[in-house]
Design a protein around this motif. Structure first.
Motif, mmCIF file in Angstrom:
data_model
loop_
_atom_site.group_PDB
_atom_site.id
_atom_site.type_symbol
_atom_site.label_atom_id
_atom_site.label_comp_id
_atom_site.label_asym_id
_atom_site.label_seq_id
_atom_site.Cartn_x
_atom_site.Cartn_y
_atom_site.Cartn_z
ATOM 1 N N GLY A 44 18.462 37.559 26.290
ATOM 2 C CA GLY A 44 19.532 36.967 25.523
ATOM 3 C C GLY A 44 19.317 37.112 24.035
ATOM 4 O O GLY A 44 19.935 36.425 23.243
ATOM 5 N N GLY A 45 18.438 37.989 23.606
ATOM 6 C CA GLY A 45 18.146 38.222 22.205
ATOM 7 C C GLY A 45 17.337 39.491 22.071
ATOM 8 O O GLY A 45 17.024 40.173 23.050
ATOM 9 N N VAL A 46 16.981 39.816 20.842
ATOM 10 C CA VAL A 46 16.230 41.033 20.552
ATOM 11 C C VAL A 46 14.849 40.641 20.074
ATOM 12 O O VAL A 46 14.707 39.810 19.167
ATOM 13 N N THR A 66 23.756 45.495 16.472
ATOM 14 C CA THR A 66 24.794 44.847 15.669
ATOM 15 C C THR A 66 26.115 45.594 15.690
ATOM 16 O O THR A 66 27.152 45.037 15.297
ATOM 17 N N GLY A 67 26.111 46.861 16.099
ATOM 18 C CA GLY A 67 27.340 47.643 16.098
ATOM 19 C C GLY A 67 27.740 48.127 14.717
ATOM 20 O O GLY A 67 28.875 48.597 14.540
ATOM 21 N N ALA A 90 21.829 38.756 17.035
ATOM 22 C CA ALA A 90 22.200 39.940 16.257
ATOM 23 C C ALA A 90 22.252 39.634 14.764
ATOM 24 O O ALA A 90 21.763 40.409 13.935
ATOM 25 N N ASP A 91 22.861 38.481 14.379
ATOM 26 C CA ASP A 91 22.946 38.127 12.953
ATOM 27 C C ASP A 91 21.561 37.900 12.364
ATOM 28 O O ASP A 91 21.268 38.308 11.228
ATOM 29 N N LEU A 93 18.806 39.197 13.457
ATOM 30 C CA LEU A 93 18.141 40.494 13.379
ATOM 31 C C LEU A 93 18.556 41.244 12.115
ATOM 32 O O LEU A 93 17.731 41.882 11.446
ATOM 33 N N TYR A 94 19.838 41.154 11.750
ATOM 34 C CA TYR A 94 20.301 41.877 10.563
ATOM 35 C C TYR A 94 19.688 41.281 9.279
ATOM 36 O O TYR A 94 19.363 42.023 8.343
ATOM 37 N N GLU A 95 19.505 39.954 9.233
ATOM 38 C CA GLU A 95 18.860 39.346 8.067
ATOM 39 C C GLU A 95 17.411 39.810 7.952
ATOM 40 O O GLU A 95 16.913 40.076 6.859
ATOM 41 N N VAL A 96 16.725 39.906 9.103
ATOM 42 C CA VAL A 96 15.353 40.422 9.072
ATOM 43 C C VAL A 96 15.349 41.877 8.603
ATOM 44 O O VAL A 96 14.484 42.302 7.820
ATOM 45 N N PHE A 97 16.332 42.638 9.041
ATOM 46 C CA PHE A 97 16.441 44.039 8.631
ATOM 47 C C PHE A 97 16.616 44.155 7.111
ATOM 48 O O PHE A 97 15.979 44.994 6.454
ATOM 49 N N LEU A 98 17.465 43.289 6.529
ATOM 50 C CA LEU A 98 17.653 43.317 5.068
ATOM 51 C C LEU A 98 16.367 42.944 4.335
ATOM 52 O O LEU A 98 16.052 43.511 3.279
#
Length: 657
Positions: A44-46, A66-67, A90-91, A93-98
């Motif tokens: 249920g998560g990454v 994230t698409g 997903a959200d 994960l994107y903050e960690v990516f930034l």
């Protein structure tokens, strides 16, 4: 078993030949993306676990989850390590990516349907408006901030140190706007600072209410900053209102603008909910201040959120460290600020009081004595025997003198003039004694004690003798034989000058003094069984202005005594009656006055001035005595205080090398 990047790389290296490395990259990226998506579907998560992986693999994984569509700049090359102990949405994960991009010097810049990943140095040229929704803290944004009351040219040099080198900060004076390009979190912080300092100018009084910092502490810091300020701006008048935790400020508009910026930057919350601070005291005792603060904490009502703490809250701890005279305070940040404001108001330099006293005692004793004594012994001639004798005289009586002469001893004729005439060898024996005495005694005693003490602190100066007084006599048997062991019990008391003062400085230049002044001395009396002390005590409370002379009390005593001894009838006869009477007269006058002059000393320079004057006075007296020399000791010199010199400061510290 969970696959990570190491397992994938080993598997690919065993199956792919070296000349087909391009397929290796494609296969690695595909497997990593598949693994991440698989974990997302399973948990249920990454959950990312990448160690020294190519950043391209991370970009592809984020794109799949994230698409989002990414356009990667060819200069984006790096090895990244991401460890995720728990699954992420997903959200998240994107903050960690930034954040990973920021660490490696890259930035993600949204541009329509795609997101550009470029080096951070050029990201500010591609930034987006920070007013867009769902903007992460680490995203590069560009914002235009309008300023209404303050010229933007004055804000640029003040706010520029808050912008990193990779960011951009500029001003457009025609429309009075600021242009900021930086990370979204820093842009939002600068926007709040500009909003707080962008207020109407003029000469009116500004009131800045603080949210996190202590107003008293912040005013102290700003005043210290203005003392060392070299910008040339006129100083701003500052005052702190502890009740509302606000700063009152008035002065030049440009200087106020600069201080508003500093206040906005300092008035920020701490990073965590509570901490422990060490506060060093300069004037007060840490143990006494700790008791006051502990009483304040205990007096807070339960459940009062406006006080930020409840009664008996175990999270608030206050301890005193005696060795360093400091306080250790463990409390939430706002309670810390409140307690620090109390400490700064208590830890102030206390004024001192210099008390000059003068005790003047003048006494005059006058006495006069005149009389005649005579005796006749004519028993051998058949004539009656008679004579006169008076006890009021200061010397021996006529009978005592005749007795001493009959035993061939020198008689005690006493003070004054004594004239004796007589014949003690014939049949008619007679003797006459005439005594006359006048005495005049003057006494002038002046004591000038000086005492220095802190405000509200008791002080005492004693210049006295420790005199023993017999309080009892005992005799005990120490053996069966009846041997006696006599002994006496003795109590010692101070006899002399004792001055005790407790000053209380009031608002202004007046001081209330609690005073006890005692002057005592030893008197001798032949009829007393022990020592006699004369004591004069003044115990009072007075109000005095600094530098003004006041009188505490006085004693004016005059005693007149006349004693006349005479023979009835014969002593009343004019002229002839002088042969039959003896007169003694005395007049005693005592004048005692106690004066006092207090001086309130608030600065060290004033105390140094008083000390130097007293030091110079004593040294002048020693010089005068030294000039006269010491009699019979021509090679000896009287002691002398060294001359006053300015303190020599040590040279500044010079490090080796």
């Amino acid at each position: 078993m969970e696959l990570n990047e190491g397992h994938i790389r080993a598997l690919v290296m065993m199956t792919i030949k070296p000349n087909r490395r391009l397929w290796l990259v494609v296969l690695s990226v595909t497997l990593l993306s598949t693994m991440a998506l698989g974990k997302a579907a399973e948990d249920g998560g990454v959950r990312l676990n990448l160690t020294d992986a190519d950043i391209t693999a991370l970009i592809n994984t984020v794109a799949e989850v994230t698409g989002r569509r990414f356009v990667v700049d060819p200069r984006v090359r790096a090895k990244v390590t991401v460890i995720s102990p728990r699954p992420m949405a997903a959200d998240e994960l994107y903050e960690v990516f930034l954040s990973v991009l920021q660490v490696h010097g890259f930035a993600a810049v949204p541009s329509g349907p795609v997101t550009k990943i470029v080096p951070e140095l050029i990201a500010k040229q591609l930034g987006t408006d920070a007013s867009a929704a769902n903007v992460g803290n680490d995203r590069i944004v560009t914002r235009v901030i309008p300023v209404e009351h303050v010229p933007v040219a004055q804000l640029v040099p003040i706010l520029r140190p808050l912008i990193p080198q990779t960011g951009h900060f500029g001003a457009y004076p025609p429309t009075n706007m600021l242009i900021i390009s930086d990370r979204a979190a820093n842009v939002e912080r600068l926007s709040r600072i500009v909003e707080r300092i962008d207020r109407a100018g003029g000469d009116e009084l500004e009131v800045i209410r603080l949210q996190h910092a202590s107003a008293t502490e912040l005013v102290r810091v700003l005043q210290s900053l203005q003392e060392t300020d070299e910008t040339g701006l006129a100083p701003v008048r500052l005052a702190a209102d502890a009740r509302s935790n606000s700063i009152l400020m008035s002065g030049d508009e440009a200087a106020r603008l600069r201080l508003r910026t500093i206040i906005a930057h300092l008035d920020t919350p701490l990073a965590h909910g509570g901490d422990t601070r060490v506060i060093y005291l300069r004037y007060s005792k840490a143990e006494e201040v700790a008791k006051v603060l502990q009483g304040i904490v205990k007096s807070l009502p339960e459940g009062d959120t406006t006080k930020l703490a409840a009664k008996g809250d175990s999270a608030i701890g206050i301890q005193a460290h005696k060795a360093t005279n400091s306080l250790l305070i463990s409390a939430p940040p706002k309670v810390q600020a409140e307690l620090e404001g109390v400490i700064r108001q208590l830890d102030v330099r206390r004024a001192q009081v210099l008390i000059e006293a003068a005790i003047a005692e003048v006494s005059m004793d006058q006495a006069a004595e005149l009389g005649m004594q005579w005796a006749v012994d004519a028993t051998g001639s058949g004539i009656a025997t008679g004579g006169t004798s008076f006890s009021a005289g200061s010397g021996s009586s006529l009978a005592g003198i005749i007795g001493s002469l009959s035993q061939q001893q020198l008689p005690d004729i006493g003070d004054g003039l004594s004239l004796a005439i007589g014949d003690l060898a014939g049949g008619l024996q007679f003797a006459t004694l005439v005594r006359a005495l006048a005495s005049d005694t003057d006494t002038n005693i002046l004591s000038t004690p000086t005492l220095v003490t802190l405000d509200n602190e008791k002080a005492q100066i004693t210049v006295a003798q420790n005199v023993p007084f017999i309080t009892g006599q005992f005799t005990t048997n120490v053996s069966a034989g009846g041997q006696l062991n006599p002994f006496q019990t003795v109590q010692r008391k101070d006899v002399g000058l004792i001055l005790t003062v407790t000053p209380h400085i009031n608002e202004g230049n007046s001081v209330m003094l609690e005073i006890r002044q005692e002057v005592s001395n030893i008197s001798s009396d032949a009829q007393a069984v022990d020592l006699i002390t004369n004591k004069r005590v003044i115990e009072t409370t007075v109000m005095a202005d600094t530098g003004k002379l006041i009188v505490l009390g006085g004693l004016i005593d005059e005693q007149v005594s006349e004693v006349e001894q005479r023979i009835p009838l014969l002593g009343s006869i004019p002229i002839i009656g002088e042969l039959f009477r003896y007169r003694t007269s005395s007049n005693q006058k005592t004048n005692l006055m106690v004066f006092l002059r207090p001086h309130i000393i608030r600065e060290g320079e004033a105390m140094a001035g008083y000390a130097n004057s007293k030091y110079s006075y004593i040294r002048a007296a020693q010089l005068a005595q030294r000039a006269d020399g010491i009699g019979l000791l021509p090679n000896a010199k009287a002691p002398l205080l060294p001359p006053l010199k300015r303190p020599v400061l040590p040279p500044p510290f010079q490090p080796d090398g």
